[in-house]
Scaffold this motif. Structure first.
Motif, mmCIF file in Angstrom:
data_model
loop_
_atom_site.group_PDB
_atom_site.id
_atom_site.type_symbol
_atom_site.label_atom_id
_atom_site.label_comp_id
_atom_site.label_asym_id
_atom_site.label_seq_id
_atom_site.Cartn_x
_atom_site.Cartn_y
_atom_site.Cartn_z
ATOM 1 N N ASN A 1 0.861 -1.177 0.000
ATOM 2 C CA ASN A 1 0.000 0.000 0.000
ATOM 3 C C ASN A 1 0.899 1.229 0.000
ATOM 4 O O ASN A 1 1.622 1.486 0.965
ATOM 5 C CB ASN A 1 -0.895 -0.008 1.250
ATOM 6 C CG ASN A 1 -2.062 0.950 1.129
ATOM 7 O OD1 ASN A 1 -1.998 1.934 0.406
ATOM 8 N ND2 ASN A 1 -3.125 0.658 1.851
ATOM 9 N N VAL A 2 0.882 1.988 -1.106
ATOM 10 C CA VAL A 2 1.828 3.076 -1.282
ATOM 11 C C VAL A 2 1.125 4.231 -1.979
ATOM 12 O O VAL A 2 0.060 4.057 -2.585
ATOM 13 C CB VAL A 2 3.059 2.578 -2.091
ATOM 14 C CG1 VAL A 2 2.650 2.180 -3.483
ATOM 15 C CG2 VAL A 2 4.178 3.609 -2.086
ATOM 16 N N ASP A 3 1.704 5.434 -1.897
ATOM 17 C CA ASP A 3 1.139 6.598 -2.583
ATOM 18 C C ASP A 3 1.439 6.529 -4.078
ATOM 19 O O ASP A 3 2.445 5.945 -4.500
ATOM 20 C CB ASP A 3 1.728 7.888 -2.007
ATOM 21 C CG ASP A 3 1.418 8.037 -0.531
ATOM 22 O OD1 ASP A 3 0.424 7.452 -0.075
ATOM 23 O OD2 ASP A 3 2.179 8.730 0.167
ATOM 24 N N LEU A 4 0.573 7.134 -4.868
ATOM 25 C CA LEU A 4 0.797 7.231 -6.310
ATOM 26 C C LEU A 4 1.017 8.708 -6.644
ATOM 27 O O LEU A 4 0.079 9.500 -6.661
ATOM 28 C CB LEU A 4 -0.397 6.671 -7.090
ATOM 29 C CG LEU A 4 -0.246 6.599 -8.606
ATOM 30 C CD1 LEU A 4 0.956 5.744 -8.973
ATOM 31 C CD2 LEU A 4 -1.505 6.045 -9.254
ATOM 32 N N VAL A 5 2.267 9.059 -6.878
ATOM 33 C CA VAL A 5 2.612 10.462 -7.102
ATOM 34 C C VAL A 5 2.426 10.824 -8.573
ATOM 35 O O VAL A 5 2.238 9.965 -9.432
ATOM 36 C CB VAL A 5 4.062 10.744 -6.666
ATOM 37 C CG1 VAL A 5 4.238 10.443 -5.189
ATOM 38 C CG2 VAL A 5 5.040 9.937 -7.502
ATOM 39 N N SER A 6 2.490 12.110 -8.829
ATOM 40 C CA SER A 6 2.349 12.593 -10.198
ATOM 41 C C SER A 6 3.520 12.121 -11.057
ATOM 42 O O SER A 6 4.678 12.158 -10.639
ATOM 43 C CB SER A 6 2.282 14.121 -10.193
ATOM 44 O OG SER A 6 2.125 14.625 -11.493
ATOM 45 N N ASN A 7 3.221 11.640 -12.281
ATOM 46 C CA ASN A 7 4.235 11.163 -13.228
ATOM 47 C C ASN A 7 5.145 10.104 -12.597
ATOM 48 O O ASN A 7 6.364 10.171 -12.675
ATOM 49 C CB ASN A 7 5.088 12.327 -13.748
ATOM 50 C CG ASN A 7 4.245 13.352 -14.482
ATOM 51 O OD1 ASN A 7 3.331 12.994 -15.223
ATOM 52 N ND2 ASN A 7 4.544 14.620 -14.274
ATOM 53 N N ALA A 8 4.554 9.150 -11.945
ATOM 54 C CA ALA A 8 5.294 8.133 -11.206
ATOM 55 C C ALA A 8 6.096 7.229 -12.139
ATOM 56 O O ALA A 8 5.627 6.850 -13.219
ATOM 57 C CB ALA A 8 4.324 7.290 -10.388
#
Length: 660
Positions: free
Chosen positions: A131-138
């Motif tokens: 479970n992790v964050d999805l950042v912009s332009n990953a």
């Protein structure tokens, strides 16, 4: 063998890992503390840990040996900290966690900038859930490719704006569940973004701002494959119709039209087990006919939710522009341009266990809902805005345990329509059914469900219930009479010998009578428990209700609102709480005590005066009273001896007294 020990250390203000806990604990929760970093060997003392939770701290950096010695750790949660996916993780930080199964490092990223993922997960060979964050332009590194046992991938904190075909190309191929929920920004998705997930079984895009067409176009890699669940925002069937789907949730998606029978053209209807279509805006009309016919091809269907469909108001008034004799006017026309509607007869497939059809606004939507030798356990047919309420028909064996007919006029459901006897029914809900209309008659309304255990007739404007209205409900345990107009507790409740929960909240009760209180106590003694709800009644605290107030304070019955209710204190002309009044009777009921003493004094005075009067009369008339008793005694004696005397007194004197 070691026992299972847990240490719950939340909200303790710790700035470092505490070292005074038992060394054999298996779970440690350090959430909501003040840890800014995790230093070397901080957990080395706790080598038996299997579950470690450090959420809601200010952690920004993890030392290379932060988790050194935790070889048995299975679940690690670092959610809601300040960990940056590209800066905060030392390349050796997870080396000791060979048995880690679940890693939650979500809700950490506070920036939307481009960030390459430098999380050292290569050695987590047993990791099953990430479970992790999805950042912009990953962009994900090749280390993720090594997670061969990773099956669940969750992006709950989503800042992404664009998802390219290459975004997840470095992810392992064995992903079975993909969750990308609550994306704050509008997400543009290329069609091949899910190609790396060839074994996907569950796709969850709930509450994400994704265009309808794009959301369904990304499903094309799964044509002719099996998928357990699809939770999407919108509708369009080009690719999805060829997928074997177990659960389909199209709820709350503003769907306004289903064209060309597109919804009923799935190639694998036998795969469906759960179909949820509620809270959309498409018309029922003839589309619903096609759907319920298609329903019969779903051989394994278990749950159907077909609710919250506002077609239109039942009897709209239209405006018509009329030109006659060169004079133009506007006329109101009722029902003009009304489309022909086909009333639907729904035969529920025998294998369905749960069916909900509720909150419909339509014209003649359903004529009849029929079950034949059904396995149906839960049925909700409620809040219909239609011209006719459907006939409920149960043929053959039925297993129905829960029936909700709320929001339907009781005249239609009970007065005019006869429902088959449902011997397995345990719960029936009749909220907002205008039940007061039927309860004024001599109809026994629940004869079709003699074995129910829960009855809810709240929100019905009922002020009295006749003794024969419900019949004999020998198994009734829970009765909800809330939100009605009862001024006294109806006597009929005392005929339910098994009842252990009674809801009388939101009525017009000012007190509860002695007989009802004794019955409640007897029910508690017999069953060992009784729950009574009295909140929001206009209770009165006065001399006449002291018994009820004392009962609230001393009873063992479980009361709502912490056994404390607002009441009108008649002696003070104001509102107070029953507990305050009951605990200080002499203060609030001083007038009641005065009345008692006055009554007692008057009684004693009358008694004394009466005694004095009686004694005076006896003393003044003592000789007359004595002569009265003597005379009557003598006559009684003469009668017994059968003697008759001419005179009452005989006087004898000697001859020498003659001259006198």
């Amino acid at each position: 063998m070691l026992g299972h020990k847990e240490a719950m250390c939340k909200y303790q203000g710790f700035t470092s890992v505490p070292m005074n806990l038992p060394p054999d604990i298996k779970k440690l929760d350090l959430s909501y503390n003040r840890l800014a970093r995790l230093d070397s060997d901080g957990f080395y003392r706790y080598k038996y840990l299997e579950d470690l939770i450090i959420d809601h701290n200010g952690i920004r950096m993890l030392h290379s040996k932060a988790f050194h010695g935790l070889s048995l750790l299975r679940h690690l949660s670092l959610s809601k900290n300040n960990l940056d996916v590209s800066k905060s993780y030392h390349r050796e930080v997870f080396e000791s966690l060979q048995n880690l199964s679940v890693l939650d490092i979500s809700k950490n990223m506070k920036t939307l900038n481009y960030s390459p993922y430098k999380i050292p997960v290569r050695g987590l060979s047993n990791l099953r859930e990430l479970n992790v964050d999805l950042v912009s332009n990953a962009t994900f590194g090749q280390q993720f490719k090594k997670l061969h046992n990773l099956h669940i991938l969750k992006f709950d904190y989503c800042h992404v704006k664009y998802l390219y075909n290459t975004t997840f190309s470095e992810m392992p191929v064995n992903i079975k569940e993909f969750h990308m929920t609550t994306c704050k920004n509008f997400v543009v998705i290329e069609g091949g973004v899910l190609v790396p997930f060839q074994h996907l079984k569950l796709l969850n895009l709930t509450n994400s701002n994704i265009h309808l067409t794009q959301a369904l176009n990304i499903l094309h890699p799964f044509q002719k494959k099996s998928m357990d669940s699809v939770i999407l925002t919108p509708e369009m069937m080009k690719y999805i119709s060829t997928i074997c789907i177990k659960t389909l949730d199209f709820s709350d998606n503003d769907i306004i039209l289903v064209k060309n029978k597109s919804f009923v053209q799935f190639k694998h209807p036998e795969c469906f087990e759960n179909v949820l279509l509620s809270a959309n805006r498409f018309s029922l009309d003839n589309w619903a006919v096609y759907f319920f016919k298609f329903l019969y091809t779903m051989n394994n269907i278990k749950i159907i939710d077909f609710s919250y469909f506002p077609l239109r108001f039942k009897n709209p008034i239209f405006l018509d522009v009329v030109t006659k004799d060169n004079y133009t006017s506007v006329e109101k026309v009722q029902g003009k341009w009304r489309r022909k509607v086909i009333p639907i007869t729904v035969t529920v497939p025998s294998q369905i266990l749960f069916l909900r059809i509720t909150h419909l606004m339509a014209k003649n939507a359903f004529r009849e809902i029929k079950t034949i030798n059904s396995s149906l356990r839960h049925l909700e047919i409620s809040y219909f805005e239609t011209d006719i309420f459907p006939l409920l028909t149960f043929e053959g064996f039925n297993s129905l345990e829960h029936l909700d007919l709320s929001g339907i006029s009781s005249v239609l459901t009970i007065g005019e329509r006869k429902i088959s006897v449902l011997i397995h029914l345990k719960t029936i809900i009749l909220k907002e059914t205008h039940l007061f209309n039927v309860l004024q008659t001599n109809t026994t309304i629940l004869s079709f469900c003699p074995n129910i255990m829960t009855l809810d007739i709240s929100y019905n404007y009922i002020w009295k219930i006749k003794a024969n209205s419900f019949g004999q409900l020998l198994n009734l345990k829970q009765l909800n009479l809330s939100h009605n107009l009862f001024e006294t507790v109806p006597d009929v409740v005392t005929t339910f010998y098994s009842i252990v929960e009674l809801d009388l909240s939101y009525n017009q009760l000012t007190t509860i009578g002695k007989n009802i209180l004794e019955w409640i106590d007897s029910q508690h003694k017999k069953h060992g428990i009784f729950k009574l709800y009295l909140n929001n009644n206009p209770l009165i605290c006065s001399c006449d209700t002291t018994k009820f107030l004392r009962w609230i304070l001393t009873t063992k019955v479980k009361l709502d609102n912490n056994s404390n209710y607002s009441c009108w204190v008649s002696s003070r002309k104001g509102i107070n709480y029953t507990r305050n009044v009951a605990e200080d009777f002499h203060h609030y009921f001083v007038d009641c005590d005065t009345t008692v003493w006055i009554k007692l004094g008057i009684s004693l005075l009358v008694s004394v005066l009466s005694s004095v009067l009686c004694i005076a009369l006896l003393y003044n008339f003592r000789w007359r009273i004595m002569f009265f008793f003597f005379r009557n005694f003598r006559r009684f004696a003469e009668k017994g001896l059968e003697l008759t005397f001419d005179f009452d007194v005989y006087v004898s004197y000697s001859d020498d007294c003659v001259s006198l």
